[in-house]
Design a protein around this motif. Sequence first.
Motif, mmCIF file in Angstrom:
data_model
loop_
_atom_site.group_PDB
_atom_site.id
_atom_site.type_symbol
_atom_site.label_atom_id
_atom_site.label_comp_id
_atom_site.label_asym_id
_atom_site.label_seq_id
_atom_site.Cartn_x
_atom_site.Cartn_y
_atom_site.Cartn_z
ATOM 1 N N ILE A 94 31.004 44.599 2.398
ATOM 2 C CA ILE A 94 32.217 45.035 1.736
ATOM 3 C C ILE A 94 33.212 45.429 2.797
ATOM 4 N N GLU A 95 34.408 44.874 2.666
ATOM 5 C CA GLU A 95 35.449 45.163 3.631
ATOM 6 C C GLU A 95 36.533 45.992 2.983
ATOM 7 N N ASN A 96 37.200 46.721 3.799
ATOM 8 C CA ASN A 96 38.341 47.503 3.335
ATOM 9 C C ASN A 96 39.463 46.558 2.947
ATOM 10 N N PRO A 97 40.015 46.699 1.734
ATOM 11 C CA PRO A 97 41.096 45.785 1.333
ATOM 12 C C PRO A 97 42.275 45.819 2.283
ATOM 13 N N GLY A 98 42.456 46.948 2.978
ATOM 14 C CA GLY A 98 43.571 47.042 3.919
ATOM 15 C C GLY A 98 43.326 46.291 5.198
ATOM 16 N N ASP A 99 42.036 45.981 5.504
ATOM 17 C CA ASP A 99 41.720 45.263 6.737
ATOM 18 C C ASP A 99 41.956 43.782 6.538
ATOM 19 N N LYS A 100 42.446 43.112 7.590
ATOM 20 C CA LYS A 100 42.699 41.668 7.544
ATOM 21 C C LYS A 100 41.489 40.936 8.117
ATOM 22 N N PRO A 101 40.960 39.920 7.449
ATOM 23 C CA PRO A 101 39.785 39.184 7.956
ATOM 24 C C PRO A 101 40.090 38.557 9.317
ATOM 25 N N ASP A 102 38.984 38.481 10.124
ATOM 26 C CA ASP A 102 39.142 37.895 11.461
ATOM 27 C C ASP A 102 39.566 36.438 11.383
ATOM 28 N N GLY A 103 39.038 35.721 10.374
ATOM 29 C CA GLY A 103 39.399 34.322 10.236
ATOM 30 C C GLY A 103 40.884 34.140 9.980
ATOM 31 N N LYS A 104 41.455 35.026 9.140
ATOM 32 C CA LYS A 104 42.883 34.935 8.862
ATOM 33 C C LYS A 104 43.716 35.282 10.074
ATOM 34 N N VAL A 105 43.232 36.302 10.838
ATOM 35 C CA VAL A 105 43.937 36.678 12.069
ATOM 36 C C VAL A 105 43.942 35.513 13.051
ATOM 37 N N THR A 106 42.757 34.861 13.159
ATOM 38 C CA THR A 106 42.662 33.707 14.070
ATOM 39 C C THR A 106 43.573 32.566 13.614
ATOM 40 N N ALA A 107 43.594 32.336 12.273
ATOM 41 C CA ALA A 107 44.460 31.276 11.758
ATOM 42 C C ALA A 107 45.924 31.591 12.018
ATOM 43 N N ASP A 108 46.304 32.865 11.785
ATOM 44 C CA ASP A 108 47.696 33.252 12.056
ATOM 45 C C ASP A 108 48.026 33.106 13.528
ATOM 46 N N LYS A 109 47.068 33.494 14.380
ATOM 47 C CA LYS A 109 47.280 33.376 15.822
ATOM 48 C C LYS A 109 47.430 31.918 16.228
ATOM 49 N N ASN A 110 46.541 31.078 15.696
ATOM 50 C CA ASN A 110 46.630 29.649 16.017
ATOM 51 C C ASN A 110 47.941 29.042 15.522
ATOM 52 N N GLU A 111 48.354 29.466 14.300
ATOM 53 C CA GLU A 111 49.612 28.954 13.761
ATOM 54 C C GLU A 111 50.791 29.396 14.619
ATOM 55 N N LYS A 112 50.747 30.657 15.088
ATOM 56 C CA LYS A 112 51.813 31.167 15.943
ATOM 57 C C LYS A 112 51.851 30.408 17.267
ATOM 58 N N GLU A 113 50.651 30.174 17.847
ATOM 59 C CA GLU A 113 50.594 29.426 19.106
ATOM 60 C C GLU A 113 51.096 27.998 18.927
ATOM 61 N N GLU A 114 50.738 27.388 17.772
ATOM 62 C CA GLU A 114 51.210 26.032 17.503
ATOM 63 C C GLU A 114 52.732 25.990 17.376
ATOM 64 N N LYS A 115 53.295 27.020 16.697
ATOM 65 C CA LYS A 115 54.753 27.081 16.568
ATOM 66 C C LYS A 115 55.417 27.256 17.922
ATOM 67 N N GLU A 116 54.838 28.149 18.760
ATOM 68 C CA GLU A 116 55.406 28.356 20.094
ATOM 69 C C GLU A 116 55.309 27.085 20.930
ATOM 70 N N GLU A 117 54.149 26.407 20.832
ATOM 71 C CA GLU A 117 53.964 25.165 21.581
ATOM 72 C C GLU A 117 54.945 24.089 21.105
ATOM 73 N N LYS A 118 55.132 24.037 19.764
ATOM 74 C CA LYS A 118 56.069 23.070 19.206
ATOM 75 C C LYS A 118 57.491 23.375 19.659
ATOM 76 N N ALA A 119 57.840 24.691 19.656
ATOM 77 C CA ALA A 119 59.190 25.074 20.097
ATOM 78 C C ALA A 119 59.398 24.735 21.565
ATOM 79 N N LYS A 120 58.371 24.995 22.409
ATOM 80 C CA LYS A 120 58.481 24.643 23.829
ATOM 81 C C LYS A 120 58.650 23.136 24.001
ATOM 82 N N LYS A 121 57.881 22.382 23.223
ATOM 83 C CA LYS A 121 57.952 20.924 23.322
ATOM 84 C C LYS A 121 59.338 20.438 22.914
ATOM 85 N N GLU A 122 59.876 21.011 21.817
ATOM 86 C CA GLU A 122 61.213 20.622 21.374
ATOM 87 C C GLU A 122 62.264 20.985 22.410
ATOM 88 N N ASP A 123 62.120 22.191 23.017
ATOM 89 C CA ASP A 123 63.072 22.589 24.065
ATOM 90 C C ASP A 123 63.005 21.638 25.253
#
Length: 244
Positions: A94-123
Amino acid sequence: MSKEDYRDKIEEHRQSFEEETDQTALSRASRLSRNGGNLKKQQKTKRKIPLMTILFIIFILIPSTILIYFLAFYEPGKSIEEAEKDTSGSQVEIENPGDKPDGKVTADKNEKEEKEEKAKKEDKENAKATEQSKKDAEMLAAKEKAALEAKKAEEARKAEEAAAAKRAEEARKAEEARKAAEAKKAQEEAAAKLKTHTVKENENLYRIALNYYGDGSEATLAKIRSANGMSSDSLQVGQVIKLP
């Protein structure tokens, strides 16, 4: 509140419901025994599922299980079958509803890195396109400058050729004028040198030739006739003849 505290709290709540259910069953059994109920009815009553247990399962246990599943194991874009395969054999926590799952954190991190990489590539692509455009503009300007210089050089060459042709024409005309002047001067000099004779009485062409040339041959006579346009040797008194 940690996961273990939350799980202990649910377990205590469940045990309290079970105790209340047991007490309800005991009180019901005692009432039956007081009213003269037989042992068979008591056993049959014990086999019935208590109402509180049903309510606990429907309103608390099932929603809690679904909530725990979604908080702990559900990932966006992942099917339920894949989530069940990943969680098979694992312990449900049982997890605290206020806590964010590690998988979601990793997905958000990966999505953020992909966006940054995409922005760098576009620049990088934009900078490359800008640099290429700058080079193309410089190359076009150089070509236009070279074409303009070549046009100016061609115009200067044509102007020089036209000037040279004009100078040549002027020189030719000057030469022709000089030759004409020289020819005219020669004619004038020849005319000035040319002697004339006025025919007197008892003179003929033969005597005139003897007086001026000392020779009365046919060649001398022919030269005099030619200079004066005469067809014969006949002369008239007072006639002026040229003596070449």
